[in-house]
Design an enzyme around this catalytic site. Structure first.
Site, PDB file in Angstrom:
ATOM      1  N   SER A 203       1.062  -0.956   0.264  1.00 18.42           N
ATOM      2  CA  SER A 203       0.313   0.205  -0.090  1.00 18.42           C
ATOM      3  C   SER A 203       0.626   1.343  -0.158  1.00 18.42           C
ATOM      4  O   SER A 203       1.436   1.697  -0.479  1.00 18.42           O
ATOM      5  CB  SER A 203      -0.852   0.165   0.860  1.00 18.42           C
ATOM      6  N   ASP A 295      -9.041  -4.839  -6.189  1.00 17.47           N
ATOM      7  CA  ASP A 295      -8.089  -4.166  -5.488  1.00 17.47           C
ATOM      8  C   ASP A 295      -9.073  -2.792  -5.112  1.00 17.47           C
ATOM      9  O   ASP A 295      -9.443  -2.153  -5.897  1.00 17.47           O
ATOM     10  CB  ASP A 295      -6.843  -4.014  -5.051  1.00 17.47           C
ATOM     11  N   HIS A 330      -7.000  -6.241  -1.905  1.00 14.98           N
ATOM     12  CA  HIS A 330      -5.568  -5.319  -0.960  1.00 14.98           C
ATOM     13  C   HIS A 330      -5.005  -6.340  -0.838  1.00 14.98           C
ATOM     14  O   HIS A 330      -3.288  -5.519  -0.352  1.00 14.98           O
ATOM     15  CB  HIS A 330      -6.343  -3.865  -1.020  1.00 14.98           C
TER      16      HIS A 330
END
Length: 384
Positions: A203, A295, A330
């Site tokens: 991330s 995601d 994600h």
């Protein structure tokens, strides 16, 4: 199974026994329950909060020096855990550890740097890994503990949302010098091979990994980037990389009909803070970029495309490896970690839930495949 916070997590599956009354999870198919098909580890990755639990839970190991203790029960008939009065035919407990025996854990508070160093058993020297997570903040140790269990000196680094770092907690208050110091703490350790250090980021940690590799003045041997942007999703407060408050800029937040937020649009390359964008053409080392195609928190495909295009134009296409997983979200984490499609993001100034994406079975398959390929990639570049 109880999480470190005391919440109950559970999974169940329905199997038909063969003629002698046995079931083999490596061969037989679940016909109902938390998962379907032949999934030997389905009872682990299929874990979900038990009915009546707090909303928005995400399973994360807080104390890596203790295991998860899981109770496995065999029940007669195709029943669910909610039917708790049924007496099991058999039961056994099993443990899931994140630290192998004799892995050493050391808290680091040095030159303002906050992190935890994990060293494998033995004298070394070992290749090193700098481990960076996302804007959830704090100090997350379980991935670094697993890397150390596989022979890497692993340094999990905090950079926001930690009591030992400068406040406030909702912005990055450390700059390039902080990350350079952290890299050197790992590099200068007497049990680390100084020229065999990789960086892994998830991330916002992807942006930081790329920034460290291209402008901080260190030379990592490889990068592993999981679902993240090539620049900051938050405006920078200074040229050194500190940010403004995360909540200040909500132009690209998107809410579903239940009021849950997706941060995906924030990380489209066109929406990133312009002055923060990494000069990808300066990348000095091989990069593996991992994409979860479902995601809902980052525009991972678009960022991977930009990296690939930029490196090709710079004559560095050989540095880029992409892994892309349909149905994965994600939070591509170590294998058999239950996926949280949604979890609690913040309490203040309001309770907010965020969308991560991912569907249980394909997400679990992605985690298992990606972990093996991450280790192979690191081995090829850090154990040469």
């Amino acid at each position: 199974m109880q999480s470190d916070e005391g919440d109950l997590w559970e999974a169940f599956a329905h199997y038909n026994t063969n003629a002698d009354g046995s079931v083999n999870l490596t061969r037989d198919h679940s016909v109902g329950g938390s998962y379907l098909g032949c999934e030997p580890m389905g009872l682990f990755w299929g874990l979900q909060p038990a009915p009546g639990s707090r909303e928005g839970l995400r399973l994360r190991k807080k104390n890596v020096e203790t295991p998860y203790v899981m109770l496995l029960s065999l029940l007669e008939g195709h029943v669910s855990p909610s039917e708790r009065k049924i007496t099991p035919l058999a039961a056994v407990t099993t443990e899931r550890w994140y630290m192998a025996p004799d892995v050493r854990r050391t808290e680091i508070r040095q030159d303002g740097v906050v992190g935890t160093l994990f060293l494998p058993p033995g004298p070394g020297p070992f290749p090193g890994v700098l481990d960076l997570w996302g804007m959830g903040g704090g100090l997350v140790e379980y991935r670094a503990a697993l890397f150390a269990s596989r022979g890497y000196a692993s340094f999990s680094l905090a950079y926001l949302g930690h009591k030992d770092l400068p406040g406030p907690l909702n912005r990055v208050n450390v700059g390039d010098a902080y990350f350079k110091s952290a890299y050197h703490i790992l590099q200068d350790h007497r049990q680390v091979v100084a020229d065999r250090i990789g960086i892994i980021g998830l991330s916002f940690g992807v942006y930081l990994s790329l920034r460290i590799a291209t402008r901080v003045g260190v030379k990592p041997s490889c990068l592993v980037c999981v679902n993240g942007p090539v620049g900051s999703t938050t405006k920078l407060a200074d040229a050194d990389g500190r940010t403004e408050n995360f909540e200040n800029e909500q132009t690209h937040w998107r809410f579903d009909d239940q009021g849950r937020v997706s941060f995906k649009q924030m990380s489209l390359p066109a929406n990133l803070c312009p002055e923060s964008k990494v000069k990808l053409e300066d990348l000095p080392c091989p990069l593996m970029y991992i994409v979860g195609e479902d995601d809902l928190s980052a525009s991972s495909t678009e960022n991977a495309n930009l990296i690939e295009q930029t490196l090709r134009a710079a004559g560095k296409s050989q540095l880029f490896t992409r892994l892309s997983y349909p149905g994965a979200g994600h939070l591509i984490e170590p294998p058999y970690t239950p996926n949280s499609r949604v979890s609690l993001w913040s309490f203040k100034p309001r309770k907010l839930y965020t969308l991560w994406g991912g569907h249980p079975a394909p997400h679990a398959a992605a985690q298992q495949d990606a972990w093996k390929k991450i280790l192979d990639f690191m081995d090829s570049h850090l154990r040469r």
